[in-house]
Design a protein around this motif. Structure first.
Motif, mmCIF file in Angstrom:
data_model
loop_
_atom_site.group_PDB
_atom_site.id
_atom_site.type_symbol
_atom_site.label_atom_id
_atom_site.label_comp_id
_atom_site.label_asym_id
_atom_site.label_seq_id
_atom_site.Cartn_x
_atom_site.Cartn_y
_atom_site.Cartn_z
ATOM 1 N N THR A 1 12.132 -4.764 60.763
ATOM 2 C CA THR A 1 11.867 -4.982 59.354
ATOM 3 C C THR A 1 11.011 -6.212 59.130
ATOM 4 N N MET B 1 12.621 -2.744 53.590
ATOM 5 C CA MET B 1 11.329 -3.387 53.802
ATOM 6 C C MET B 1 11.453 -4.806 53.279
ATOM 7 N N GLU C 1 3.941 0.795 56.871
ATOM 8 C CA GLU C 1 5.276 0.457 56.368
ATOM 9 C C GLU C 1 5.532 1.114 55.021
#
Ligand SMILES: [Zn+2]
Ligand SMILES: [Zn+2]
Length: 330
Positions: A135, A248, A260
């Protein structure tokens, strides 16, 4: 004629005498004040949620001064660098209350520079959540020794530790933090231990009331899928038994890649996510974009990393989070 001069001279002498006596009295009073200040217990906290917890535990105990380090730009202490004013404050401090768990990346330097400073780690004894993998930015941990040159690199490609220390976002964990702060202050200032214990208990009672409300809401929204835009909300996911469908970490310091974004949109679609938990401090562009693309509701929760420093501000922020979650899942 002569008498007049004598009278004036005597009068002047008297004025000078009274003046100097008053000055001496004033100087003495100031010295006393200065001494009292030196005898005060100076407690410094690393950032906002620790300050508010300590504020409640200290209450109206006399002879304690509470100060906070200067406020970071990013809310959280992500890669925070101590300022000159922070260092000066810590050099005079008796107790330094930190969250711990790696959020204060400067902690090992502080411990080294001020070996006599009592450091209280509020997350002692709390099971930290593991950071979700892949992340991006995460927090530094104590054993890692990168800090000073840290701003020079791109944060998107690595994480600094695998523990998530945003425990103040969970109401049960926060009560343990309050207890740890109480224990630390009682050790440093045993004369007021009873008062600290009483204040901590009162405050924990108020947090328990919120915990009750949160539990009621959890019974209605548990196992709902969510996407989060801040690692801190993993503790919200935990508190309410939500299902974490995607994460995220938006950080002011990094660019989010197109890949992403695509991944997050897929997670939202695949898991039928209707709510995204976001942090307003990191901007609303991403939130607006995902709402446009997928129709999700973006809820901006309070991470309790800044506020007005009033004693009830944590309680108010958490209550508003409960209200927002209630509304979002209706
Ligand atoms: Zn953080
Ligand atoms: Zn980094």
């Amino acid at each position: 004629m002569k008498n007049k001069y004598v009278f004036t001279a005597v009068l002047l002498a008297m004025i000078l005498f009274v003046g100097s006596v008053l000055t001496m009295a004033y100087v003495r009073a100031e010295q006393k004040k200065e001494q009292a200040k030196d005898e005060d217990l100076l407690v410094v906290t690393s950032f906002y949620p620790m300050y508010v917890a300590a504020e409640n535990v200290i209450g109206d105990v006399e002879g304690v001064t509470l100060e906070n380090l200067s406020e970071p730009q990013t809310g959280c202490l992500h890669d925070y660098q101590l300022t000159a004013a922070d260092m000066k404050l810590l050099s005079k401090a008796d107790v330094f209350i930190v969250n711990g768990g790696g959020i204060e990346s400067f902690l090992s330097d502080v411990a080294e520079s001020y070996p006599d400073l009592k450091i209280v780690q509020a997350c002692d004894g709390i099971d930290l959540l593991e950071s979700a993998e892949g992340t991006g930015e995460s927090h530094n941990d104590l054993s890692s020794n990168e800090d000073a040159d840290h701003d020079d690199h791109d944060h998107s490609e690595h994480s600094h530790g695998d523990e998530n220390a945003h425990v103040w976002m969970n109401l049960a964990d926060y009560q343990i933090q309050v207890q740890n702060i109480c224990n630390g202050l009682s050790e440093a200032d045993s004369a007021h231990a009873e008062q600290y214990a009483k204040n901590a208990q009162t405050y924990q009672g108020k947090v328990q009331e919120l915990q009750q409300e949160a539990a009621e809401l959890a019974s209605q929204i548990a196992s709902q899928p969510v996407v989060i835009f801040h690692e801190a909300y993993e503790y919200i996911v935990q508190e309410y038994g939500l299902q974490l469908a995607g994460e995220m970490n938006l950080d002011e310091e990094r660019q989010v890649s197109a890949g992403e974004v695509a991944d997050i949109l897929h997670s939202i679609e695949d898991n039928h996510v209707s709510v995204v938990l976001a942090e307003e401090l990191y901007g609303t562009d991403m939130g607006e974009m995902v709402t446009k693309q997928s129709g999700v509701k973006v809820v901006y929760l309070d991470t309790l990393t800044r506020g007005d420093y009033s004693a009830d501000s944590y309680l108010e922020g958490m209550r508003s989070n409960i209200e927002q979650l209630k509304e979002a899942f209706q």
